[in-house]
Design an enzyme around this catalytic site. Structure first.
Site, PDB file in Angstrom:
ATOM      1  N   HIS A   1     121.245  17.187 -32.805  1.00  0.00           N
ATOM      2  CA  HIS A   1     121.004  16.077 -33.732  1.00  0.00           C
ATOM      3  C   HIS A   1     120.391  14.904 -32.977  1.00  0.00           C
ATOM      4  O   HIS A   1     120.819  14.593 -31.855  1.00  0.00           O
ATOM      5  CB  HIS A   1     122.337  15.645 -34.367  1.00  0.00           C
ATOM      6  CG  HIS A   1     122.261  14.371 -35.147  1.00  0.00           C
ATOM      7  ND1 HIS A   1     122.866  13.197 -34.732  1.00  0.00           N
ATOM      8  CD2 HIS A   1     121.643  14.086 -36.318  1.00  0.00           C
ATOM      9  CE1 HIS A   1     122.628  12.246 -35.627  1.00  0.00           C
ATOM     10  NE2 HIS A   1     121.900  12.758 -36.590  1.00  0.00           N
ATOM     11  N   ASN A   2     119.388  14.259 -33.581  1.00  0.00           N
ATOM     12  CA  ASN A   2     118.720  13.102 -32.936  1.00  0.00           C
ATOM     13  C   ASN A   2     118.510  13.365 -31.447  1.00  0.00           C
ATOM     14  O   ASN A   2     118.948  12.602 -30.582  1.00  0.00           O
ATOM     15  CB  ASN A   2     119.532  11.822 -33.151  1.00  0.00           C
ATOM     16  CG  ASN A   2     119.427  11.318 -34.586  1.00  0.00           C
ATOM     17  OD1 ASN A   2     118.675  11.881 -35.394  1.00  0.00           O
ATOM     18  ND2 ASN A   2     120.153  10.277 -34.915  1.00  0.00           N
TER      19      ASN A   2
ATOM     20  N   GLU B   1     115.417  17.688 -33.111  1.00  0.00           N
ATOM     21  CA  GLU B   1     115.071  16.761 -34.188  1.00  0.00           C
ATOM     22  C   GLU B   1     114.129  15.672 -33.692  1.00  0.00           C
ATOM     23  O   GLU B   1     114.305  15.132 -32.595  1.00  0.00           O
ATOM     24  CB  GLU B   1     116.346  16.127 -34.752  1.00  0.00           C
ATOM     25  CG  GLU B   1     116.071  15.267 -35.964  1.00  0.00           C
ATOM     26  CD  GLU B   1     117.333  14.694 -36.594  1.00  0.00           C
ATOM     27  OE1 GLU B   1     117.196  14.034 -37.640  1.00  0.00           O
ATOM     28  OE2 GLU B   1     118.435  14.900 -36.052  1.00  0.00           O
TER      29      GLU B   1
ATOM     30  N   ASP C   1     112.540  12.051 -35.181  1.00  0.00           N
ATOM     31  CA  ASP C   1     112.440  10.993 -36.195  1.00  0.00           C
ATOM     32  C   ASP C   1     111.142  10.237 -35.955  1.00  0.00           C
ATOM     33  O   ASP C   1     111.027   9.509 -34.962  1.00  0.00           O
ATOM     34  CB  ASP C   1     113.626  10.035 -36.097  1.00  0.00           C
ATOM     35  CG  ASP C   1     114.917  10.654 -36.612  1.00  0.00           C
ATOM     36  OD1 ASP C   1     114.886  11.838 -36.971  1.00  0.00           O
ATOM     37  OD2 ASP C   1     115.941   9.953 -36.644  1.00  0.00           O
TER      38      ASP C   1
ATOM     39  N   HIS D   1     115.314   5.973 -33.436  1.00  0.00           N
ATOM     40  CA  HIS D   1     116.253   5.995 -34.552  1.00  0.00           C
ATOM     41  C   HIS D   1     115.938   4.791 -35.429  1.00  0.00           C
ATOM     42  O   HIS D   1     116.308   3.664 -35.093  1.00  0.00           O
ATOM     43  CB  HIS D   1     117.699   5.955 -34.039  1.00  0.00           C
ATOM     44  CG  HIS D   1     118.665   6.547 -35.003  1.00  0.00           C
ATOM     45  ND1 HIS D   1     120.026   6.402 -34.890  1.00  0.00           N
ATOM     46  CD2 HIS D   1     118.478   7.315 -36.116  1.00  0.00           C
ATOM     47  CE1 HIS D   1     120.621   7.044 -35.885  1.00  0.00           C
ATOM     48  NE2 HIS D   1     119.703   7.605 -36.635  1.00  0.00           N
TER      49      HIS D   1
ATOM     50  N   GLU E   1     111.823  14.399 -39.273  1.00  0.00           N
ATOM     51  CA  GLU E   1     112.202  13.379 -40.245  1.00  0.00           C
ATOM     52  C   GLU E   1     111.014  12.422 -40.280  1.00  0.00           C
ATOM     53  O   GLU E   1     110.797  11.651 -39.352  1.00  0.00           O
ATOM     54  CB  GLU E   1     113.486  12.669 -39.839  1.00  0.00           C
ATOM     55  CG  GLU E   1     114.002  11.749 -40.925  1.00  0.00           C
ATOM     56  CD  GLU E   1     115.345  11.113 -40.580  1.00  0.00           C
ATOM     57  OE1 GLU E   1     115.406   9.874 -40.598  1.00  0.00           O
ATOM     58  OE2 GLU E   1     116.298  11.843 -40.283  1.00  0.00           O
TER      59      GLU E   1
END
Length: 779
Positions: free
Chosen positions: A332-333, A362, A364, A377, A411
């Protein structure tokens, strides 16, 4: 007032003697490493000046040198009041040595220096990389090759050699006046150094027993005698004697009997002769096809004597099933090195995750300056990195640990123009690695990991009119789509304010170029489990916050399992986890969720369990789900287990016998650990359990427990076993010493060693538990 005298200055002849002794010790350690007369090792032992690089304005010359133990490197420091220990780092702490501009620091701050003079030391823990510039190509090559050889040879040393090397290093450290002798006081200091508290009477007794020359100092053979007493393993001697003859040898026939009866090895007859050849150090015994006590110990400390089934260290599962039939190691992230609000973003975080076997990362993505998309983030103060740099890192490290497919989870918060740049970067950098068209014949279900070897898949939004991504459609215009926005869920006031300012009505247009990179992982909103009369396309997948997924698992377990047979599900941590803490992945695996994403940068029980699950199947990042989580007719529900074909219930009989060379938690010389062991079962609710041994006071070197435990395991295919060693503290929280987690189905039976891991999941060089395992079918 008390006066302190300076130690007397050494004479030139004393200095020469010490220098000669140091050379002898270094030579001996070089031989132990299998690097006798190696030119690179000699260069490192001599040391050299290197430029240390921290920023564009900080580049300073420092002296670096391999110490005589061939295990640690001394680095010069100009800082005032810096302790000697802080100027030393261990070879064991090094994860990687990279030549050239292969770290963010080198990429940013050393582009003006030729690559052949640059190299970086990357550490296992959260420590910053050490970026260095040598004065010449030869010097850089000596350092890169030399460190590489020491790391490789250290890793290939057997457990006994590692122990011997470690003890002799501690002995050398305890010899304060460097006279190659050990006084009683030095012996006591040494015992504290190796983590054992011995009262004065017992220390004196050992000392007098070894001091055959009656000189009040141990030297040469007397020190070797002391070493033998210290490393004696009476619990193993006892097992050996049961199968040994009058001459102190275990015949091949008796070794077969031990392997079959005690170790439950079905191929004992075939396995025994190679074990003798591999581990027996005595040539005469080897010729007689027999094993001495030393060879037996070497076997038990080896990979063949490990608690983890060595055949599971390679890919052994069926890799030809649809992608949705596997648990997938997922981060995650991935870009974050620390917390979710202010911590640094780094390409190094992607490299670390990928080399730990992660197969889903991931990104973003946000609009950046100069028409270059950035990753961070959103709405927070985390630092920003270039999208293109991340794609380069993924390309370089995607398949170093595992050949099986990597999923890039996008994302997307970018404008139309920068989305096109993203698509262009992925296409030009990843080239043939990027999957842009369906694999032959895979139009009604996912292709398999085997079919997707060496491929990178993109998970993201897809233009809605292009109902079937497995059929190309080149005439679509970009249209409005809603972006996935996990960052907006963060429970932080400043983040909420920024989200409100952005406006709820904001939508993004999706560029067709980016849409075309999505083939098998189309992101869609979850609107409930599908109606069988109107099935959803297999390639549509949803992301769930941990709380939503756990609610579905609790209330609709069997429906979730059926959904996950055909579709991929991605789970991510709740918005309140701003400290990058993790949730327990077990309950989501129990309902067949594949992409259960954790914060890889955060150590703890959850990450231990995660790494334990994925060390199975050759550390490939893909683990085949149990048959009852893949069967279209399955009635399995982990929350209400009924009779079914979930596998035979098992009884685990486990004896914690002893521990070996547990590390000091508190580095204070007088601090000795008080170890206790906790055994945890993680699985379905009925199987979750925890039991612990008593505390052994003041002995981390060779504590003995000899305690037995029993566990009933309802669903063995979903259970993991975790062994945790802690330093007991009456007044505060116990300190973590080490742990090891593995799937129940990877347990080996009989007498086994558990090789403990650090908080960050890296192996200790010689810290082990010795246990006995027996598994029986329940009636």
């Amino acid at each position: 007032m008390q006066c302190f005298r300076r130690p007397p200055k050494r004479t030139v002849s004393q200095e020469n003697i010490l220098r000669e002794q140091s050379c002898r010790v270094a030579t001996l350690n070089g031989i132990r490493l299998g690097l006798k007369d190696d030119k690179d090792l000699k260069f490192l032992l001599k040391g050299s000046q290197l430029l240390k690089v921290k920023s564009s304005s900080w580049r300073k010359e420092r002296f670096y040198k391999l110490q005589e133990d061939c295990k640690t490197i001394w680095q010069e420091s100009k800082k005032m009041l810096r302790s000697p220990e802080s100027q030393i780092f261990s070879i064991e702490d090094i994860r990687d040595v990279r030549s050239g501009h292969k770290t963010e620091g080198m990429e940013k701050y050393a582009k003006d220096v030729p690559e052949y003079r640059c190299f970086s030391i990357v550490f296992k823990d959260q420590r910053k990389n050490l970026d260095l510039i040598a004065s010449s190509e030869d010097d850089a090559n000596h350092w890169v090759r030399g460190l590489g050889k020491i790391i490789a040879h250290s890793n290939s040393m057997n457990q006994k050699q590692k122990l011997q090397h470690w003890i002799h290093t501690c002995l050398r450290k305890a010899d304060k006046n460097k006279d190659n002798k050990m006084s009683l006081k030095e012996l006591k200091n040494f015992l504290k150094e190796v983590n054992i508290e011995v009262d004065d009477y017992h220390a004196k007794e050992i000392f007098q027993h070894c001091d055959k020359s009656k000189t009040e100092a141990l030297e040469d053979d007397e020190i070797e005698e002391f070493y033998k007493i210290l490393t004696e393993r009476k619990e193993i001697d006892k097992i050996f004697q049961k199968y040994a003859d009058a001459e102190g040898l275990m015949s091949c026939q008796n070794l077969v009997r031990f392997l079959y009866e005690t170790q439950q090895e079905e191929d004992a007859v075939v396995a025994a002769p190679p074990l003798i050849q591999r581990y027996e150090p005595n040539e005469l015994a080897k010729k007689r096809n027999a094993m001495t006590k030393d060879g037996f110990l070497m076997y038990l400390l080896s990979d063949d004597g490990n608690i983890f089934n060595s055949s599971h260290r390679k890919v052994y599962q069926d890799m030809t099933q649809p992608l949705s039939h596997y648990f997938v190691s997922s981060s995650h992230n991935t870009y974050l090195m620390e917390d979710q609000l202010t911590g640094p973003s780094s390409t190094e975080a992607y490299i670390r995750a990928l080399t730990k076997g992660c197969r889903c990362v991931e990104l973003d993505c946000w609009d950046g300056p100069n028409s270059e998309p950035i990753i961070y983030h959103g709405y927070t103060l985390t630092s920003k990195i270039l999208f293109s740099d991340v794609i380069k890192a993924i390309k370089n490290y995607a398949f170093k640990t595992s050949p099986y497919p990597v999923i890039i989870s996008l994302e997307n918060h970018c404008s139309l123009d920068q989305q096109k740049v993203m698509a262009q970067h992925m296409t030009t950098i990843l080239q043939d690695m990027l999957l842009v068209a369906p694999v032959d014949g895979s139009k009604s279900q996912f292709p398999s990991p085997e079919q997707l070897k060496g491929k990178i898949l993109v998970k993201g939004k897809k233009l809605s009119r292009q109902e079937d991504p497995t059929n190309g459609n080149n005439n679509l215009e970009a249209e409005d789509v809603s972006d996935e926005d996990e960052a907006a869920e963060i429970e932080d006031e400043s983040v909420k304010t920024k989200v409100q300012q952005k406006g709820k009505s904001d939508t993004l247009k999706l560029a067709k170029e980016l849409s075309d990179t999505v083939v098998y992982c189309k992101s869609v909103h979850f609107n409930g489990f599908e109606d069988p009369s109107h099935p959803r396309a297999f390639y549509e997948m949803s992301s769930f916050t941990e709380s939503k997924a756990l609610k579905l698992a609790q209330e609709s377990g069997n429906s979730f399992i059926h959904h996950n047979i055909r579709h991929l599900s991605r789970i991510y941590p709740a918005g309140w986890r701003t400290d990058s803490s993790n949730y327990n992945p077990i309950d989501l695996w129990n309902v067949g969720c594949q992409i259960v994403a954790l914060n890889f940068q955060t150590a703890g029980t959850e990450m231990d369990v995660y790494q334990g699950r994925f060390q199975d199947n050759g550390f490939s990042g893909y683990v085949l789900k149990p048959e009852f989580l893949r069967d279209e007719q399955t009635k399995f529900n982990p929350k209400s287990i009924t009779e079914g074909t979930w596998g035979t219930k098992k009884k685990l009989l486990l004896k914690i016998i002893s521990g070996q060379q547990l590390p000091k938690v508190n580095k204070s010389k007088n601090s000795i650990v008080d170890p206790k062991v906790t055994i945890e079962i993680h699985g379905v609710q009925q199987d979750n359990n925890k039991k612990q041994t008593r505390v052994i006071e003041n002995n981390g070197f060779n504590p003995k427990w000899e305690e037995e435990f029993t566990f009933d395991i309802e669903i063995p295919a979903l259970a993991l076993v975790r062994f945790v060693v802690e330093d007991f503290d009456m007044s505060t929280k116990n300190d973590f010493i080490g742990q090891y987690t593995l799937p129940f189905t990877s347990l080996k039976q009989g007498y086994r060693h558990i090789h403990l891991l650090t908080k960050n999941g890296d192996p200790y060089s010689s810290s082990t538990l010795f246990v006995y395992i027996n598994i029986q079918d329940c009636d």
